[in-house]
Design a protein around this motif. Structure first.
Motif, mmCIF file in Angstrom:
data_model
loop_
_atom_site.group_PDB
_atom_site.id
_atom_site.type_symbol
_atom_site.label_atom_id
_atom_site.label_comp_id
_atom_site.label_asym_id
_atom_site.label_seq_id
_atom_site.Cartn_x
_atom_site.Cartn_y
_atom_site.Cartn_z
ATOM 1 N N HIS A 256 -0.236 -10.617 1.580
ATOM 2 C CA HIS A 256 -1.321 -9.920 2.283
ATOM 3 C C HIS A 256 -2.013 -8.938 1.349
ATOM 4 C CE1 HIS A 256 0.168 -11.240 6.280
ATOM 5 N NE2 HIS A 256 1.357 -11.139 5.714
ATOM 6 N N ARG A 257 -3.337 -8.798 1.546
ATOM 7 C CA ARG A 257 -4.140 -7.862 0.760
ATOM 8 C C ARG A 257 -5.400 -7.547 1.553
ATOM 9 N NH1 ARG A 257 -6.662 -9.183 -5.261
ATOM 10 N NH2 ARG A 257 -7.014 -7.008 -5.947
ATOM 11 N N ASP A 258 -5.973 -6.401 1.298
ATOM 12 C CA ASP A 258 -7.202 -5.976 1.966
ATOM 13 C C ASP A 258 -8.287 -7.041 1.768
ATOM 14 O OD1 ASP A 258 -9.495 -4.763 2.880
ATOM 15 O OD2 ASP A 258 -9.273 -2.943 1.672
ATOM 16 N N VAL A 259 -8.839 -7.546 2.870
ATOM 17 C CA VAL A 259 -9.828 -8.630 2.776
ATOM 18 C C VAL A 259 -11.097 -8.197 2.047
ATOM 19 C CG1 VAL A 259 -8.996 -9.905 4.775
ATOM 20 C CG2 VAL A 259 -10.705 -8.090 5.090
ATOM 21 N N ARG A 386 -6.719 -7.858 10.276
ATOM 22 C CA ARG A 386 -6.495 -6.491 9.801
ATOM 23 C C ARG A 386 -5.644 -5.692 10.779
ATOM 24 N NH1 ARG A 386 -12.530 -4.659 7.665
ATOM 25 N NH2 ARG A 386 -12.160 -4.989 5.434
ATOM 26 N N ASP A 387 -5.896 -5.844 12.057
ATOM 27 C CA ASP A 387 -5.122 -5.107 13.051
ATOM 28 C C ASP A 387 -3.653 -5.512 13.015
ATOM 29 O OD1 ASP A 387 -7.438 -3.852 13.850
ATOM 30 O OD2 ASP A 387 -7.754 -5.108 15.615
ATOM 31 N N LEU A 393 -1.723 -3.983 4.176
ATOM 32 C CA LEU A 393 -3.026 -4.110 3.521
ATOM 33 C C LEU A 393 -3.432 -2.857 2.769
ATOM 34 C CD1 LEU A 393 -4.983 -5.929 6.394
ATOM 35 C CD2 LEU A 393 -3.646 -6.926 4.530
ATOM 36 N N VAL A 394 -2.559 -1.903 2.686
ATOM 37 C CA VAL A 394 -2.885 -0.642 1.981
ATOM 38 C C VAL A 394 -2.862 -0.851 0.477
ATOM 39 C CG1 VAL A 394 -2.028 0.798 3.848
ATOM 40 C CG2 VAL A 394 -0.448 0.071 2.058
#
Length: 394
Positions: A256-259, A386-387, A393-394
């Motif tokens: 996971h990673r910030d989109v 994201r939720d 995702l930080v």
């Protein structure tokens, strides 16, 4: 492209030419059924009607199509001559899924250092015959040929592409060329502007492709030692319901990673792959293609994981924590899997990481605006993802 005599080809005649050339090159005739025809018809129709290939791009595209056809003929010939191959049992321990550009490639390379398990290697993924282990000299020749191709490609491609794709002849590879034998492969969409095919692919029935992949995996493991597979391919995030119908015991790790970092990076990768072979390719097309396909993937993944039994199949890893200490995250993964992580394997993992630092080929920079990616669009299409996974995702 015209046929002899100047007659413009139809989709059917172009396919007939390709099928005939594959048969002529191999001296083989049996494709093992015709489930592959639908995908090939959509692919060639889309390419002929919508693409704007350069000469180089068109040649590369049709080489890929021909490779898929010839590989399938060779696979079927091995099964014909050695029907016992079909008795092999394919066991997939896990499949790495999630969005691309989330650390999944580095993680798959590190996990590939565990020699107790079977990985799909670059040299065999695009050229599965003869099966590995049947003729060691033939294996060595293919490894050397793959190494040469990669070295040539490394010198040709843009520096930013080298920074995105660590790769060697023996390293783990995604299974695009296996599902391409059914002409249901996302990698065709990074060869040309083929929106009809891209849309068809996102909604196609992948079960025949996965069943054929299972057939090829039987062939690849037949004469090798390790039999339990560890695979990774973000594309399959779009089709997990179908995947588990074919590979029922598979578990998954998801990175996971910030989109807001993922999508521009993915678009830049696609654009880099497309631009030389497709002069004037519109970056906004590349942006919309990726926003559409990866938002579909995340929506389907979230629906799949709403089932508690399905959710229990997943091990989640955040990009930031993985980059900070990959070995500790891998230890957690091994505990979850119930596998032994030996010190020898850890040492090989550390050696790979030392030889492949994140900035080995330079820093990867990209511009979201170039691809029409806005925060508003990301929030609309990826808000639920994201939720659900905000802490990672930080």
């Amino acid at each position: 492209m015209t046929r002899t005599g100047g007659t413009a080809p139809t989709v059917a005649s172009r396919i007939d030419d390709l099928v005939g050339e594959a048969r002529a090159r191999t001296g083989l005739d049996d494709f093992g059924g015709d489930t592959w025809r639908e995908g090939l018809e959509v692919l060639i129709g889309s390419a002929m009607a919508e693409s704007a290939f350069s000469d180089m791009g068109e040649a590369g595209f049709y080489r890929a199509v021909l490779r898929a056809l010839t590989n399938r003929l060779k696979v079927e010939d091995w099964f014909r001559r050695h029907p016992e191959i079909d008795e092999q049992v394919v066991e997939i321990e896990f499949l790495g899924v999630g969005l691309p550009r989330t650390g999944s490639t580095a993680l798959s390379h590190l996990l590939g250092e565990d020699r107790a398990f079977r990985n799909l290697r670059t040299w065999e993924e695009g050229d599965p015959c003869p099966p590995p282990g049947v003729d060691p000299s033939a294996d060595d020749e293919r490894i050397a040929a793959t190494r040469m191709v990669l070295e040539m490609a490394h010198g040709h491609v843009a520096a930013r592409l080298r920074s995105m794709l660590p790769q060697s002849a023996a390293s783990p590879m995604e299974d695009h060329n296996l599902v391409a034998m059914e002409f249901k492969a996302q990698f065709f969409t990074v060869m040309g502007r083929i929106p009809t095919y891209a849309d068809w692919f996102a909604h196609c029935d992948m079960e025949p492709a996965y069943r054929y992949e299972k057939r090829v995996l039987k062939l690849l493991q037949w004469r090798t030692g390790a039999k339990v597979w560890r695979l990774k391919c973000p594309t399959h995030t779009m089709f997990l319901d179908t995947y588990v119908r074919v590979f029922g015991e598979a578990r998954f790790w998801q990175t996971h990673r910030d989109v807001s970092k993922v999508l521009p990076s993915v678009c830049d990768l696609y654009y880099t792959l497309l631009e030389d072979a497709n002069p004037g390719i519109d970056p906004l097309y590349v942006g919309e293609l990726n926003m559409e396909q990866w938002s579909i993937a995340m929506d389907r993944l979230l629906a799949f994981r709403r089932d508690p039994d399905n959710d229990a199949r997943f091990f989640d890893i955040g990009f930031t924590e993985f980059q900070a200490d990959p070995i500790s995250q891998i230890r957690r993964l091994y505990e979850w899997l119930g596998d032994e992580l030996t010190q020898a394997t850890v040492d090989r993992m550390l050696a790979w990481r030392a030889d492949n630092p994140r900035d080995k080929h330079g820093t990867h920079t990209y511009d979201a605006v170039q691809f029409g990616i806005t925060e508003e669009a990301l929030a609309q299409r990826f808000g639920l993802y994201r939720d659900r996974f905000a802490p990672l995702l930080v």
